[in-house]
Scaffold this active site. Structure first.
Site, short mmCIF file in Angstrom:
data_model
loop_
_atom_site.label_atom_id
_atom_site.label_comp_id
_atom_site.label_asym_id
_atom_site.label_seq_id
_atom_site.Cartn_x
_atom_site.Cartn_y
_atom_site.Cartn_z
N GLN A 46 10.74 -28.61 10.51
CA GLN A 46 11.04 -27.32 9.90
C GLN A 46 11.88 -26.38 10.77
O GLN A 46 12.54 -25.50 10.24
CB GLN A 46 9.73 -26.63 9.48
CG GLN A 46 9.02 -27.38 8.36
CD GLN A 46 7.72 -26.72 7.95
OE1 GLN A 46 6.68 -26.98 8.54
NE2 GLN A 46 7.76 -25.86 6.95
N ARG A 103 1.30 -23.55 18.60
CA ARG A 103 1.08 -24.85 17.97
C ARG A 103 2.41 -25.37 17.44
O ARG A 103 3.03 -24.74 16.58
CB ARG A 103 0.08 -24.73 16.80
CG ARG A 103 -0.06 -26.02 16.02
CD ARG A 103 -1.05 -25.95 14.86
NE ARG A 103 -1.02 -27.23 14.16
CZ ARG A 103 -0.80 -27.39 12.86
NH1 ARG A 103 -0.66 -26.34 12.06
NH2 ARG A 103 -0.75 -28.58 12.33
N HIS A 149 3.46 -34.16 11.82
CA HIS A 149 3.59 -33.13 10.80
C HIS A 149 4.65 -33.60 9.80
O HIS A 149 5.73 -33.03 9.69
CB HIS A 149 3.94 -31.78 11.44
CG HIS A 149 3.65 -30.59 10.57
ND1 HIS A 149 2.86 -29.53 10.97
CD2 HIS A 149 4.06 -30.28 9.32
CE1 HIS A 149 2.79 -28.63 10.01
NE2 HIS A 149 3.52 -29.05 8.99
N GLU A 196 -2.68 -31.97 7.73
CA GLU A 196 -2.92 -32.00 6.29
C GLU A 196 -2.77 -33.38 5.66
O GLU A 196 -1.86 -33.60 4.84
CB GLU A 196 -1.98 -31.01 5.59
CG GLU A 196 -2.10 -29.59 6.11
CD GLU A 196 -1.28 -28.58 5.30
OE1 GLU A 196 -0.43 -28.99 4.51
OE2 GLU A 196 -1.52 -27.38 5.47
N ASN A 336 -6.08 -25.19 7.96
CA ASN A 336 -4.92 -24.51 7.38
C ASN A 336 -5.38 -23.92 6.06
O ASN A 336 -5.89 -24.65 5.20
CB ASN A 336 -3.78 -25.50 7.10
CG ASN A 336 -3.04 -25.93 8.35
OD1 ASN A 336 -3.38 -25.51 9.46
ND2 ASN A 336 -2.03 -26.77 8.18
N TYR A 338 -4.49 -20.82 2.95
CA TYR A 338 -3.60 -19.79 2.44
C TYR A 338 -4.20 -18.98 1.29
O TYR A 338 -3.98 -17.78 1.21
CB TYR A 338 -2.27 -20.42 1.98
CG TYR A 338 -1.46 -20.94 3.15
CD1 TYR A 338 -0.54 -20.12 3.79
CD2 TYR A 338 -1.62 -22.23 3.64
CE1 TYR A 338 0.20 -20.56 4.88
CE2 TYR A 338 -0.89 -22.69 4.72
CZ TYR A 338 0.01 -21.86 5.34
OH TYR A 338 0.73 -22.30 6.41
N GLU A 406 -3.28 -22.61 10.64
CA GLU A 406 -2.19 -21.99 9.87
C GLU A 406 -2.78 -20.99 8.89
O GLU A 406 -3.79 -21.27 8.25
CB GLU A 406 -1.43 -23.03 9.01
CG GLU A 406 -0.48 -23.92 9.76
CD GLU A 406 0.26 -24.88 8.84
OE1 GLU A 406 0.45 -24.58 7.65
OE2 GLU A 406 0.63 -25.96 9.33
N GLU A 461 11.29 -24.72 4.38
CA GLU A 461 10.03 -24.86 3.66
C GLU A 461 10.06 -26.08 2.73
O GLU A 461 9.93 -25.98 1.52
CB GLU A 461 9.69 -23.55 2.93
CG GLU A 461 8.40 -23.53 2.13
CD GLU A 461 7.13 -23.94 2.88
OE1 GLU A 461 7.09 -23.84 4.12
OE2 GLU A 461 6.19 -24.38 2.20
C1 GBH Z 1 1.45 -26.05 5.09
O1 GBH Z 1 1.26 -26.81 3.96
C2 GBH Z 1 2.28 -26.88 6.01
O2 GBH Z 1 1.51 -27.42 7.05
C3 GBH Z 1 3.49 -26.18 6.53
O3 GBH Z 1 4.36 -27.12 7.05
C4 GBH Z 1 4.10 -25.34 5.45
O4 GBH Z 1 5.30 -24.78 5.82
C5 GBH Z 1 3.11 -24.26 5.09
O5 GBH Z 1 1.90 -24.81 4.70
C6 GBH Z 1 3.58 -23.34 4.01
O6 GBH Z 1 3.71 -24.00 2.79
O7 GBH Z 1 0.27 -26.69 -6.17
O8 GBH Z 1 -0.81 -24.58 -6.03
O9 GBH Z 1 -1.46 -26.31 -4.52
C7 GBH Z 1 0.72 -26.19 2.83
C8 GBH Z 1 0.86 -27.14 1.72
C9 GBH Z 1 1.75 -25.66 0.08
C10 GBH Z 1 0.53 -27.64 -0.47
C11 GBH Z 1 1.65 -25.24 -1.37
C12 GBH Z 1 0.38 -27.18 -1.86
C13 GBH Z 1 1.68 -26.13 -3.63
C14 GBH Z 1 0.83 -25.08 -4.23
N1 GBH Z 1 0.68 -26.56 0.43
N2 GBH Z 1 1.51 -26.36 -2.21
S1 GBH Z 1 -0.36 -25.72 -5.28
#
Ligand code: GBH
Length: 503
Positions: A46, A103, A149, A196, A336, A338, A406, A461
């Protein structure tokens, strides 16, 4: 921790923090432990660029980003942030923000261009990571290295399908890992094997939105292959953990684990038992898939065995033994995380390649309530209470100290540079997620030991190209100029003050 628990009464929590969403929540700047680690995170493909520089081999991403028609928004990461050539500047930037930890990931094909156990190593690639590690240490920043990764050497995919061939991949990954421990392990004290594994299995071999997008080719089988890939990753992880423990740990004194991602799931209709079960099942299928074998040394969760039947590979007696022997070596749970979603049990029979446990995910529940304010991406909602619940869920299941490897988000409207630099949404998101960690630690008794924001800087991304910007540092991809966003200063200051108040 027991003494500090009195800092927040249960009533205080309920009064200040009962809503699931972050809609009207003020950031309270709650304290964090004095030795809590503040870090930034990135990954090789990335940010590095230098796609073919100094003898680097191609990874599956170097190929995938050049396919026609494009699957990555017409963009590639041949140059990206050009970190490969600007690394000293980036380390200085981190030092100026006061970070404790960085990291990063090592590009397998940079140090073994063809990837395999009998293929030659590339000293120039090794030198890059040696310089990076030395500079970090000279600035008092602890390196945390991820071995994988997502950037499998393309040659291994062409030779035997990479993760689709468990024995071959495992042997090649073992040699690569051993080389990393030999060459970097005198200075790297925290290792992550895989980033992941869920994403490599599902998104790269079932949905096909990530490289190698295997499901799109003729002759692929999305009913079984994602689970085969997961199996390969688990066994490769355990193998390497054992190599580290046997051959390196006593002299190098480091620790090793894996990084698992996962949303928190709330029931779509909280009055329906089927939805309550669906939310729990979704997390078991997402996290327990890898967490139970790796951290508990057990078979796949019963729910998965029952539901997937013969689609899920079996562990041999020897493999079970390996999992049992290595489970306790994993020193931390790398998380990780979000966002949060709602899970609804579907009434109809699932598709024959269903991977969810027959569940529909959404951002809105049965009463029309949104799970949280939307960030710059539709799926990524601000929902700090879900984060706190996930920390509790993981602690109850695995009983390991948790490192947030993350967390972060793009802001709504971040294409506009002014919004990008004065990134109020991100500051609020980060502030509330740090409050959730404080509550998990001091009120719930969950040991969370560090927080690495995703990401140090805007970067490539994956399938979304340079669209979403996750950085706390803005990158102008025309000039490659780095400009810290206000969230970078916010994190610098908030870690200074939050950790000071708890001493
Ligand atoms: C991480 O993956 C990664 O480790 C990183 O490289 C990346 O840049 C970062 O997050 C930000 O994306 O279909 O609703 O589940 C996160 C991976 C990103 C996987 C969002 C699922 C789709 C949304 N996830 N993705 S959903």
């Amino acid at each position: 921790m027991a003494e500090e628990a009195s800092m927040f009464s249960a009533a205080d929590i309920v009064a200040q923090y009962s809503p699931l969403t972050g809609h009207d929540l003020p950031v309270r700047n709650l304290p964090l432990p004095p030795d809590f680690a503040w870090g930034t995170a990135t990954s090789a493909y990335q940010i590095e660029g230098g796609a073919l520089q100094d003898g680097k081999g191609k990874s599956i991403w170097d190929v995938y980003t050049h396919l026609e028609p494009s699957r990555t928004n017409g963009q590639n990461a041949d140059v990206s942030c050009d970190h490969y050539n600007r690394m000293p500047e980036d380390v200085e930037l981190m030092a100026s923000l006061g970070v404790d930890v960085y990291r990063f990931s090592i590009a397998w094909a940079r140090i073994i261009p063809l990837g395999g156990r009998d293929d030659p190593a590339n000293e120039k690639g090794i030198a890059f990571y040696n310089h990076l590690i030395d500079r970090l240490l000279a600035r008092g920043i602890q390196p945390v290295a991820t071995l994988y990764h997502w950037d499998t050497p393309q040659a291994l995919y062409e030779r035997y399908g990479a993760m689709l061939n468990t024995d071959e991949f495992r042997a090649d990954f073992e040699r690569y890992a051993r080389l990393c421990f030999e060459r970097f392990g005198d200075r790297v004290k925290k290792w992550v094997t895989f980033n992941e594994p869920y994403i490599s299995s599902i998104f790269a071999h079932l949905n096909g939105t990530l490289a190698p997008g295997h499901c799109r080719e003729a002759g692929t089988d999305t009913k079984t292959e994602p689970w085969r890939v997961g199996h390969t990753l688990l066994l490769s992880h355990a193998t390497v953990v054992e190599v580290y423990a046997k051959e390196f740990q006593s002299s190098q004194q480091g620790e090793i684990s894996v990084v698992l991602n996962g949303h928190y799931y709330e029931p779509y209709d909280a009055s329906k038992q089927a939805d309550i079960d669906a939310a729990e099942r979704r997390m078991v299928f997402y996290i327990g898939w890898f967490g139970d074998p790796i951290y508990l040394g057990k078979d796949y969760p019963d729910e998965m065995r029952e539901y997937l039947g013969s689609r899920l590979p079996a562990f041999t007696a020897e493999e079970r033994e390996l999992l049992r022997r290595t489970a306790h070596i994993n020193a931390f749970y790398g998380m990780n995380h979000y966002s949060t979603k709602y899970a609804r049990a579907l009434p109809d029979p699932p598709a024959d390649n269903d991977w969810t446990g027959n569940i529909e995910e959404s951002a809105v529940n049965s009463e029309g309530k949104e799970v949280g304010p939307v960030s710059g991406l539709g799926w990524l909602r601000l929902a700090p209470e879900g984060f706190r619940k996930l920390l509790n869920w993981v602690w109850r299941r695995y009983h390991l100290p948790i490192v947030i490897t993350e967390n972060g988000c793009p802001c709504p409207g971040e294409d506009d540079v002014a919004v990008a630099v004065d990134d109020k949404f991100r500051q609020r998101y980060l502030g509330l997620y740090l409050d959730a960690i404080s509550r998990a630690i001091y009120t719930d008794g969950v040991p969370v030991t560090g927080y690495y924001v995703w990401s140090l800087m805007d970067n490539f991304e994956w399938s979304a190209g340079y669209g979403p910007r996750y950085g706390i540092v803005h990158v102008d991809f025309a000039t490659l100029k780095r400009t810290p966003k206000n969230s970078a200063y916010y994190l610098r200051d908030t870690f200074k003050s939050r950790r000071a108040t708890s001493t």
